[in-house]
Design a protein around this motif. Structure first.
Motif, PDB file in Angstrom:
ATOM      1  N   UNK A 445       0.852  -1.187   0.000  1.00 57.28           N
ATOM      2  CA  UNK A 445       0.000   0.000   0.000  1.00 57.28           C
ATOM      3  C   UNK A 445       0.892   1.242   0.000  1.00 57.28           C
ATOM      4  N   UNK A 446       0.646   2.137  -0.948  1.00 61.37           N
ATOM      5  CA  UNK A 446       1.361   3.416  -1.029  1.00 61.37           C
ATOM      6  C   UNK A 446       0.368   4.536  -0.757  1.00 61.37           C
ATOM      7  N   UNK A 447       0.826   5.565  -0.049  1.00 64.82           N
ATOM      8  CA  UNK A 447      -0.069   6.667   0.308  1.00 64.82           C
ATOM      9  C   UNK A 447       0.638   8.004   0.107  1.00 64.82           C
ATOM     10  N   UNK A 461      18.856   8.347   5.398  1.00 65.23           N
ATOM     11  CA  UNK A 461      18.860   7.092   4.645  1.00 65.23           C
ATOM     12  C   UNK A 461      17.562   6.310   4.876  1.00 65.23           C
ATOM     13  N   UNK A 462      17.088   6.281   6.126  1.00 66.13           N
ATOM     14  CA  UNK A 462      15.832   5.595   6.431  1.00 66.13           C
ATOM     15  C   UNK A 462      14.643   6.343   5.822  1.00 66.13           C
ATOM     16  N   UNK A 463      14.743   7.664   5.787  1.00 68.00           N
ATOM     17  CA  UNK A 463      13.678   8.460   5.164  1.00 68.00           C
ATOM     18  C   UNK A 463      13.568   8.121   3.685  1.00 68.00           C
ATOM     19  N   UNK A 464      14.714   8.026   3.018  1.00 73.11           N
ATOM     20  CA  UNK A 464      14.726   7.715   1.580  1.00 73.11           C
ATOM     21  C   UNK A 464      14.134   6.341   1.301  1.00 73.11           C
ATOM     22  N   UNK A 465      14.304   5.397   2.244  1.00 76.28           N
ATOM     23  CA  UNK A 465      13.732   4.059   2.072  1.00 76.28           C
ATOM     24  C   UNK A 465      12.216   4.073   2.227  1.00 76.28           C
ATOM     25  N   UNK A 466      11.707   5.041   2.992  1.00 76.64           N
ATOM     26  CA  UNK A 466      10.284   5.056   3.345  1.00 76.64           C
ATOM     27  C   UNK A 466       9.446   5.931   2.415  1.00 76.64           C
ATOM     28  N   UNK A 467      10.021   7.026   1.931  1.00 78.50           N
ATOM     29  CA  UNK A 467       9.286   7.910   1.029  1.00 78.50           C
ATOM     30  C   UNK A 467       9.833   7.728  -0.385  1.00 78.50           C
ATOM     31  N   UNK A 469       9.737   8.004  -4.727  1.00 82.14           N
ATOM     32  CA  UNK A 469       9.681   9.104  -5.683  1.00 82.14           C
ATOM     33  C   UNK A 469       8.245   9.592  -5.834  1.00 82.14           C
ATOM     34  N   UNK A 470       8.092  10.910  -5.866  1.00 82.13           N
ATOM     35  CA  UNK A 470       6.763  11.485  -5.991  1.00 82.13           C
ATOM     36  C   UNK A 470       6.078  11.707  -4.660  1.00 82.13           C
TER      37      UNK A 470
END
Length: 629
Positions: A445-447, A461-467, A469-470
């Motif tokens: 699920x993407x939100x 680095x963890x932020x980039x894994x969680x959010x 592109x877009x």
């Protein structure tokens, strides 16, 4: 209403103005674009109206919006006088109470960032959270929580001061870094005399992009991460709540879940500031059922385990009733279930079914709701973990509207929600207004929406894994969206079981069916890379003890209760009944009882009472190995 230069077009809903288009920020609610600006406006508007109630020596005492503002101002200015600067973190370690909320809004109002700490956290966990968040101040409730700080005092050098709410047990105590709340009030009062406009000036400086709070994840997949939630995220959530979780300014709520958790923070702090409702603080999680009966709230939010506990109590009480009482209960539930079938299918309830329900509601169900403290409940909500659809149907049968929603820390609360007028049992509802939701090719699920957090504190680095592109938030959950827009959660991506035969199984539905039994409080399905499924089961102590006592089954403690053959046969019966609803490959072939009582202090459980699957499997490896020979 204040008209700001950057205020987008507004619309009025139930007397409140919000963005006409919630897909775009900045977000305004009644002319305010930050929580603290809205807080100040509310306190000025509502004045002597009751904002909070709290018990003291068994008596409910009321506290006004003026009390709220004055205490928050003194705490905020006291922290400024002690050296707090904008953007610095203040941690709060306390059970739910009005001081928690005063400190929360006082800190935010002067530009500080608030980080909540669970009272069940150990001293070692407290040290990690203080150091990871770079906290400058720590507010603790009492001597018990202060002891945790004292045991790690030399390992948290960044802390400037520790403030204790309650002096009891600490008379004569002295430490160069520790002061008490009344000391902080005095410092704030002195600072206010010299700087009479400072608090209002700091509120005016607040910006939507500023981080307002840090909410640490539960740490089920590694060390906890601090999610940075901005004022803009919060204002978006408040605006969305007006359309999905409306609360009237005459309505009462009960707060008992930890305020560290984003769900309770949204329900108890943010929404009441926006919608002007009154919050009653439960004395403790253990007394919540008593407090529910005393308050009879109009809206109430709890995690599934609490709703399961209410059902279990009723089921056991019904079993202990007279033959006539048991018959009446069965008839009342049957009438409620029949009516519920039509409601679930959105069909008109036939006159005969409605008349039967009305009779049994008058004779049995109304009294039951009053006994539970749910007689005034307009809406109950559940989230933070999956709940059994059968349990939702039972609540509908007794006349309680219980709605399931879905969200996460990183979405500042809610992603999707069932509404009173638009619900579908077995789903977690439709996406919130202004949000977008889609299913990735792998089922995740993407939100995307204005309530998606800013990222993890000091962890790009963890932020980039969680959010992605877009701006899409990767939830880590698997699901599907039907043609009406309702979302069904099928499990966690990391929890998928792939059996030795190559069958993919999501254990959540099986576990929820098991937990619907009043004798099971939790279960973990095992079977990854194995020939069949098994389960580790936690029994409900209160209900199983009653079962054993009624049948004169001897036991001396929880371990011996779990070892009793009668108890094992009882749970075997629940497992067999559950298996009938699943395909052969999804059936539980064996199980073991976890014979140790688990609390939030144990590593197997999060503070919101969710099982950490990996910890459970690791700690009880011996039991698992027994089942697989």
């Amino acid at each position: 209403m204040t008209i700001a230069a950057n205020m987008p077009p507004q619309t009025v809903v139930d007397g409140h103005s919000i963005n006409a288009d919630l897909t775009k920020g900045p977000y305004f609610f009644d002319g305010a674009d930050t929580l603290v600006k809205l807080f100040r406006a509310r306190c000025q508007e509502l004045g002597a109206k009751v904002a909070h109630r709290e018990k003291d020596y068994g008596i409910w005492l009321s506290y006004s919006w003026t009390d709220f503002y004055e205490h928050a101002r003194l705490i905020g200015l006291g922290l400024v006088a002690l050296g707090l600067k904008r953007g610095e973190v203040v941690s709060i370690l306390s059970e739910d109470n009005r001081e928690w909320v005063y400190a929360d809004l006082g800190t935010q109002s002067v530009g500080g960032i608030v980080s909540g700490v669970y009272t069940t956290d150990s001293a070692t966990q407290l040290k990690y959270l203080i150091n990871d968040s770079d906290s400058r101040f720590l507010l603790v409730e009492n001597d018990e929580q202060l002891d945790k700080y004292l045991s790690i005092k030399n390992e948290v050098p960044g802390l400037a001061r520790v403030i204790v709410f309650d002096r009891e047990g600490l008379h004569g105590f002295s430490d160069e870094k520790v002061i008490f709340l009344d000391d902080l009030y005095r410092i704030g009062r002195d600072f206010l005399k010299e700087n009479p406009q400072r608090f209002e000036e700091e509120i005016a400086r607040s910006q939507p992009k500023e981080t307002a709070i840090l909410v640490y994840t539960s740490g089920t997949t590694g060390p906890p991460k601090g999610a940075m939630i901005s004022h803009g995220n919060i204002m978006c959530s408040i605006a969305g709540s007006l359309l999905t979780l409306p609360v009237k300014d005459t309505e009462e709520q009960v707060c008992f879940l930890p305020l560290c958790h984003i769900l309770e923070r949204l329900i108890t702090v943010f929404i009441p500031i926006g919608l002007k409702s009154t919050v009653n603080f439960a004395e403790s999680p253990e007394t919540v059922f008593d407090n529910l009966r005393e308050v009879s709230p109009h809206v109430f939010t709890a995690v599934p385990r609490v709703w399961e506990k209410v059902y279990s109590r009723v089921a056991i009480m019904a079993g202990e009733a007279t033959p006539l009482g048991r018959w009446a209960y069965r008839q009342a539930i049957a009438a409620g279930m029949k009516r519920g079938e039509y409601l679930e299918e959105k069909k008109a309830v036939p006159l005969g079914v409605a008349a039967s329900y009305a009779f049994w509601d008058f004779v049995v169900l109304n009294n039951m709701r009053r006994m539970l403290g749910l007689d005034r409940l307009r809406r109950g909500t559940t989230g933070a973990a999956p709940i059994s659809p059968d349990l939702l149907r039972w609540y509908r049968a007794i006349g309680v509207t219980l709605l399931e929603g879905y969200g996460m820390t990183e979405s500042s609360g809610v992603i999707s929600l069932n509404l009173i007028e638009d619900a579908k049992t077995g789903t977690v509802g439709k996406v919130v207004p202004g949000g977008e939701m889609r299913i990735a090719p792998d089922g995740e699920i993407l939100y995307r929406g204005g309530n998606v957090f800013q990222g993890y504190w000091n962890k790009p680095d963890k932020t980039a894994e969680t959010i992605a592109e877009g701006g899409w938030l990767r939830t880590g959950d698997l699901g599907r969206i039907d043609n009406q827009g309702f979302l069904t959660i099928t499990g966690r991506a990391k929890d998928i079981i792939i059996t030795a035969g190559g069958k993919n199984i999501t254990p959540a539905e099986i576990e929820n069916r098991l937990k619907f039994s009043p004798y099971i409080s939790d279960a973990v399905v095992i079977g990854d890379k194995r020939k069949f499924l098994s389960a580790l089961v936690m029994i409900d102590q209160e209900n199983v003890e009653k079962f054993a006592q009624d049948r004169r089954v001897p036991f001396s403690d929880f371990r011996s209760l779990c070892a009793a053959s009668e108890v094992r046969d009882l749970i075997a019966g629940v497992v067999a009944e559950t298996n009938r609803d699943f395909a052969r490959v999804e059936q539980i072939k064996d199980f073991r009882l976890i014979d140790v009582l688990l609390t939030a202090e144990d590593e197997e459980l999060t503070a919101t009472m969710k099982l950490k699957r990996s910890f459970v499997e690791k700690k009880h490896k011996k039991l698992i190995d027994e089942m697989y020979g």
